[in-house]
Design an enzyme around this catalytic site. Sequence first.
Site, PDB file in Angstrom:
ATOM      1  CG  HIS A 140      74.955  -3.637  29.207  1.00  0.00           C
ATOM      2  ND1 HIS A 140      75.611  -2.508  28.784  1.00  0.00           N
ATOM      3  CD2 HIS A 140      74.759  -4.384  28.095  1.00  0.00           C
ATOM      4  CE1 HIS A 140      75.812  -2.583  27.481  1.00  0.00           C
ATOM      5  NE2 HIS A 140      75.299  -3.709  27.024  1.00  0.00           N
TER       6      HIS A 140
ATOM      7  CG  ASP B 277      58.153  24.746  22.626  1.00  0.00           C
ATOM      8  OD1 ASP B 277      58.208  23.513  22.816  1.00  0.00           O
ATOM      9  OD2 ASP B 277      58.818  25.567  23.275  1.00  0.00           O
TER      10      ASP B 277
ATOM     11  CD1 TRP C 185      67.701  -7.377  27.613  1.00  0.00           C
ATOM     12  CD2 TRP C 185      65.936  -5.995  27.529  1.00  0.00           C
ATOM     13  NE1 TRP C 185      67.165  -7.445  26.352  1.00  0.00           N
ATOM     14  CE2 TRP C 185      66.080  -6.610  26.264  1.00  0.00           C
ATOM     15  CE3 TRP C 185      64.888  -5.087  27.712  1.00  0.00           C
ATOM     16  CZ2 TRP C 185      65.214  -6.357  25.197  1.00  0.00           C
ATOM     17  CZ3 TRP C 185      64.035  -4.842  26.628  1.00  0.00           C
ATOM     18  CH2 TRP C 185      64.205  -5.473  25.407  1.00  0.00           C
TER      19      TRP C 185
ATOM     20  CB  SER D  26      58.982   9.150  31.093  1.00  0.00           C
ATOM     21  OG  SER D  26      59.827   9.826  30.208  1.00  0.00           O
ATOM     22  CB  SER D  27      57.889   6.048  26.939  1.00  0.00           C
ATOM     23  OG  SER D  27      59.220   5.777  27.185  1.00  0.00           O
TER      24      SER D  27
ATOM     25  CG  HIS E  18      59.679  -7.780  17.498  1.00  0.00           C
ATOM     26  ND1 HIS E  18      60.938  -8.315  17.515  1.00  0.00           N
ATOM     27  CD2 HIS E  18      59.522  -7.225  16.295  1.00  0.00           C
ATOM     28  CE1 HIS E  18      61.508  -8.093  16.353  1.00  0.00           C
ATOM     29  NE2 HIS E  18      60.678  -7.438  15.580  1.00  0.00           N
TER      30      HIS E  18
ATOM     31  CD  GLU F 292      61.644  -0.464  23.743  1.00  0.00           C
ATOM     32  OE1 GLU F 292      60.512   0.050  23.813  1.00  0.00           O
ATOM     33  OE2 GLU F 292      62.699   0.145  24.000  1.00  0.00           O
TER      34      GLU F 292
ATOM     35  CE1 TYR G 276      62.029  -3.995  13.213  1.00  0.00           C
ATOM     36  CE2 TYR G 276      60.155  -5.016  14.265  1.00  0.00           C
ATOM     37  CZ  TYR G 276      61.253  -5.107  13.446  1.00  0.00           C
ATOM     38  OH  TYR G 276      61.575  -6.292  12.873  1.00  0.00           O
TER      39      TYR G 276
ATOM     40  CB  SER H 153      65.910   9.067   5.771  1.00  0.00           C
ATOM     41  OG  SER H 153      65.746   7.689   5.925  1.00  0.00           O
TER      42      SER H 153
ATOM     43  CG  HIS I  99      60.737 -13.240  15.945  1.00  0.00           C
ATOM     44  ND1 HIS I  99      60.413 -12.315  14.994  1.00  0.00           N
ATOM     45  CD2 HIS I  99      61.394 -12.550  16.908  1.00  0.00           C
ATOM     46  CE1 HIS I  99      60.869 -11.127  15.369  1.00  0.00           C
ATOM     47  NE2 HIS I  99      61.453 -11.245  16.515  1.00  0.00           N
ATOM     48  CG  HIS I 100      61.860 -12.103  20.593  1.00  0.00           C
ATOM     49  ND1 HIS I 100      63.098 -11.526  20.534  1.00  0.00           N
ATOM     50  CD2 HIS I 100      61.037 -11.293  19.884  1.00  0.00           C
ATOM     51  CE1 HIS I 100      63.034 -10.398  19.829  1.00  0.00           C
ATOM     52  NE2 HIS I 100      61.800 -10.240  19.421  1.00  0.00           N
TER      53      HIS I 100
ATOM     54  CB  THR J 152      64.308  -4.248   6.527  1.00  0.00           C
ATOM     55  OG1 THR J 152      63.269  -4.471   7.471  1.00  0.00           O
ATOM     56  CG2 THR J 152      65.502  -3.674   7.241  1.00  0.00           C
TER      57      THR J 152
ATOM     58  CE  LYS K  42      62.189   2.581   6.599  1.00  0.00           C
ATOM     59  NZ  LYS K  42      62.437   3.963   6.258  1.00  0.00           N
TER      60      LYS K  42
ATOM     61  NE  ARG L  93      71.058 -13.220  25.454  1.00  0.00           N
ATOM     62  CZ  ARG L  93      69.947 -12.510  25.233  1.00  0.00           C
ATOM     63  NH1 ARG L  93      68.916 -13.061  24.620  1.00  0.00           N
ATOM     64  NH2 ARG L  93      69.861 -11.258  25.610  1.00  0.00           N
TER      65      ARG L  93
END
Lengths: 526, 384
Positions: A70, A99, A135, A163-164, A247, A249, A251, A262, A296-297, A322, A325, A444
């Site tokens: 998932h 293009d 994950w 790919s990315s 991290h 990632e 963002y 926006s 922080h993770h 943040t 924004k 979790r």
Amino acid sequence: MGDHHHGPAKGLSRWLFTTNHKDIGTMYLWFSFAMFILGGSFAMIIRAELFQPGMQLVDPLFFNQMTTLHGLVMVFGAIMPSFVGLANWMIPMMIGAPDMALPRMNNWSFWILPPAFLLLASTLFMDGGAPAFGWTFYAPLSTTYAAPSVTIFIFCIHVLGISSIMGSINIIATVMNLRAPGMTYMKMPLFVWTWLITAFLLVAVMPVLAGAVTMMLMDIHFGTSFFSAAGGGDPVLFQHVFWFFGHPEVYIIILPAFGVVSQIIPAFSRKPLFGYDSMVYATASIAFLSFIVWAHHMYTVGMPIAGELFFMYATMLIAVPTGVKVFNWISTMWRGALTFETPMLFSLGFLVLFTIGGFTGLMLSIAPADFQYHDSYFVVAHFHYVMVAGAVFSMTAAVYYWLPKWCGRMYNETMGKTHFWISFIGFNLTFFPQHFVGLAGMPRRIPDYALQFADFNMMSSIGAFIYGSSQILFLYNVIATIVAGKPTSDEKVWDGAEGLEWTVPTPAPYHTFETPPKIDPSHAHS
Amino acid sequence: MFLRAKRLTALALGPVLMLFGLLHAGTVAAAAKVNEVNMSPGATDVGQSIFDLHMTIFWICVIIGVLVFGVMFYSIYYHRKSRGVTPATFHESTKVEIAWTVVPFFILIGMAVPATSTLLEIYDFEDAEMDVLITGYQWKWKYEYLNESGENVAFFSNLRTPQSEIYNTADKGEHYLLEVDEPLVIPVDTKVRFLVTANDVIHAWWVPELAVKKDAIPGFINETWTHATEEGVYRGQCAELCGKDHGFMPIVVNVVSKEEYASWLSEKQAEAAEIKKLMAQTFSMDELMERGKSVYDRSCAACHGANGEGGLGKAIADSPIATGDLSGHLEVGINGVPGTAMQAFGGQLNDVDMAAVITYQRNAFGNNMGDMVQPIDVFNHKKG
């Protein structure tokens, strides 16, 4: 080619060999929706098992495979490709380019995705089952203790990374080289800005992820001990490397969503975006900070106190840009002339729910409090508020916003609004109670739970089924629009919308801006 | 202030809870603190500090949220096109931007100060009065009391909830999934230091009410501590995904009076001395089989299946190892299979249990080797 105008080729070869940014964008969007449904089905299995205490439907190992797939499918298959698809469609049209800069690579960066996910999904049928280590695939659970399918998983991650990276290089090259004359950086639409910054983040961190999975591969097959203390390595090293990718990632996922919102909020406020410059600077600051907050993770891995303090302070700082924004979006609405079509509803849903996710993020940044929150359902609630109500809501808003421009037909507004309200209620019913069970002590990634968590879990499951089924309505609405929606030929589908994409005919022709448009110098960013 | 805070939260959530309470009344009435919506301050001073910090930040967020959403909903209501407003055209203000960058920064400093002091409190490992080594295993915990005089006390703590409750063939008990065969016992009003490590994958030892969560990492030892001020039974769970039965390795800590702790400890030490005596004995086949079955159910069945049919691990029934050479079987049991999930059980089971379970595996599930293993055989194998 000269004046040789051509439309799309016919049949399957159009899609296989296309180098057209609109075709490739379309394929990315459909692919990501398919993955969204696949990842969503895994979530439905998870929530069905958690509907009541006790094991009813699946065994614990399969449950772990579901949570793992998932997460992987949603992050790498649904959210990321959906925004790449949007970038493909919109960036050339927003900056007045014909293009993408590297069209053949564009084709390739899409077409390696489906086989990679087919391979990943096929691990479900392999001996030992699919990856079952979450994950985040912490070693040594994902190395010494993993099922043989982990090798396939590593290969898939490599392909997704390639790919990315190709997609990002393409976006950087396009934005830097193909802007129409007069389209200076500070005149670019904010969606282009957020994607440019995102692309740099991707190029910086995907190789780090590739490094992590390569070290896993070496540990599994070639006798190294990067992540095994017995051979002189360190399992925590894995987490440092992973989160140095992980991290930024998150963002990578949320910045393009900021860009979409926006664009949409000013359009339906009929008022220019407030604080454009500060929005650009805030995005860049968030991107910079994303590189120095990864641990922080990992507050509970046993870091020295100096490390805890550094990562806590740095993480708290993210609240500043943040906040800027959020304040700018609200100021954009202030004294505008607001209407609430479906794209605006999803953007406002984003604004409210993402802000709640931001608050819980701030709470999680407080290291001593995180010792209680960490790896509990509170974290699950937090990141679904930013991932689903953040990224997915904004993506949904984007589809409703630009769909009339893409296909020249109007979607059904009543159905769109219904989709929003069902999604909004279903989402909150799913994830709000998860804050409670997390604070009350439910970890979790468990397939079964103690009895005191039963009611909230049942609520959560009911909410998930509601949210999940509302996506069928979305799919129906989109297909109905494409097939039989009310035709529209207004260049500006929305009266308040600004930007070059609204100056081309509707539906957008196969080729746009073959000659660069004139940018009105008095006209600031859209 | 915080008590009031809690009541306010409860008030706000009341209607929602009542609705679900009605829907679900009765089924879980027996369990403690059903539908708890907040963190518990628990039974320690550190837990109270964390709770206070949590509530402070929560209320700051609520206030900011009310202000921000208030402005937003005001705008949504009063600035809608249907009210016939003409949109303003303003779109920047450096002063405002500076204000909403600087003000949040100071709010953050206000949060960082109490956060730092709580963190310093948690990181004060000095003056621990006793040490317990906690080792995470797939999927159980081992507790070892260090530096206590007398016989060394160490034991495993396994999930006690029967499979029948998990698979819904029996009614679920009050402490469903949060009950163990042997809880950790520690004295009240004592600073207890925990040294946390793991034997296989990463686990995390979490007891919310003792305000302790620490990752258990194979090959490394983390330290943490607690100082419970109230006697009681505190329950927690493994918090880091550790494989198939991650959800089934609970933690139970009995915090008892110092006297009770002392008598419990001497009882455990006497038990350990008893095991030592048993090691020198010779057992009959029936004794070994009976003991072996209970060891198998506790330590092997999760991977190898309740009937030896296999699962995550290989089948025991008809297995080339269980029906092969005895010393090969002992080797796998005692030293495990490196590089796989088959752990070295030599350090987890005492020699009596090891002898019993090997004997059991060779003579159950249709295996019929007829041979026996005695504790002395295990001891000799370990010696090489």
